[in-house]
Design a protein around this motif. Sequence first.
Motif, PDB file in Angstrom:
ATOM      1  N   ASN A   1      75.480  92.164 -15.711  1.00  0.00           N
ATOM      2  CA  ASN A   1      74.653  92.239 -14.505  1.00  0.00           C
ATOM      3  C   ASN A   1      75.333  91.623 -13.290  1.00  0.00           C
ATOM      4  O   ASN A   1      75.999  90.595 -13.376  1.00  0.00           O
TER       5      ASN A   1
ATOM      6  N   SER B   1      69.427  97.561 -15.415  1.00  0.00           N
ATOM      7  CA  SER B   1      70.392  97.495 -16.519  1.00  0.00           C
ATOM      8  C   SER B   1      69.886  98.125 -17.813  1.00  0.00           C
ATOM      9  O   SER B   1      70.678  98.723 -18.544  1.00  0.00           O
TER      10      SER B   1
ATOM     11  N   ASN C   1      71.632  91.938 -20.299  1.00  0.00           N
ATOM     12  CA  ASN C   1      72.788  91.237 -19.739  1.00  0.00           C
ATOM     13  C   ASN C   1      73.609  90.640 -20.871  1.00  0.00           C
ATOM     14  O   ASN C   1      73.105  89.835 -21.658  1.00  0.00           O
TER      15      ASN C   1
ATOM     16  N   PRO D   1      70.273  93.714 -12.299  1.00  0.00           N
ATOM     17  CA  PRO D   1      69.507  93.403 -13.513  1.00  0.00           C
ATOM     18  C   PRO D   1      68.363  94.360 -13.810  1.00  0.00           C
ATOM     19  O   PRO D   1      68.206  94.814 -14.945  1.00  0.00           O
TER      20      PRO D   1
END
Length: 252
Positions: free
Chosen positions: A213, A195, A75, A192
């Motif tokens: 995210n 990711s 993130n 998330p």
Amino acid sequence: MAAGLSLLLLPLGLVINPELGLGPLVGLWLGGTLLGGWGPTFRVLLGGGVLCALLVAAVVFTPLTRTLAEGLIVNEAPQKADLIVVLGGGMHCGAGELEASSLARLEKGLELWRAGYAPRITLSDTVGEIFGDARCPSLGRVAAQRVQALYGDEGPEILFLPQMRTTRTEALAVAELVQARGWQRVLLVTTPAHSRRAAGAFRKLGLEVLSVNSSEPRFDRALAAPADRLQALTPLVREYLGLLVYRLRGWL
């Protein structure tokens, strides 16, 4: 005894694929029961049952799930970019509606657009087969209708990635688009737990990507309660399997 032990295969199957229907689950149980009737495979089944019990105990009583979740997250702070890439999530094919993961990603992409980070977004024009129903509407087209309903002609420029099936095909389509338009930086929007694999697949193709995210609708990221940790287990296991497959195929 074998029939009882084979029941332990059912939660394992549901962890890997929570959408298994009654038929596959019964087949899994019957297969385990038949295997359990032979000495060597019975011992394998017994060992698998013990491992399942240990796994559940580790998930419920240790920080294992939180550690697994943190290992999947990339993130980064958004910056000015040429394009916001909203990755596809899931669909409720019968109702023709976006699942929670798709809604979360779309919401974050629109939030970035409203904040002025980029003037345009991509949506994944999916094929129905990837959701198990050839009649399933395109995720991207349904998302575009939602954007139109919210903003009308004042909304962002929308670019469709055609015939999308996987994160890999989305990465390839964006790479082709960026090269054709002479763009550089991309804001990559996904949930998330997805990711790390997504950012890795895009960066493998030489794209300048910032991973931003959305919220995580599939489980409570605080993972404070045992029920939350059990709920997180399926998406986390599937993501780690996805990472393994992508690495073996050279996509990361």
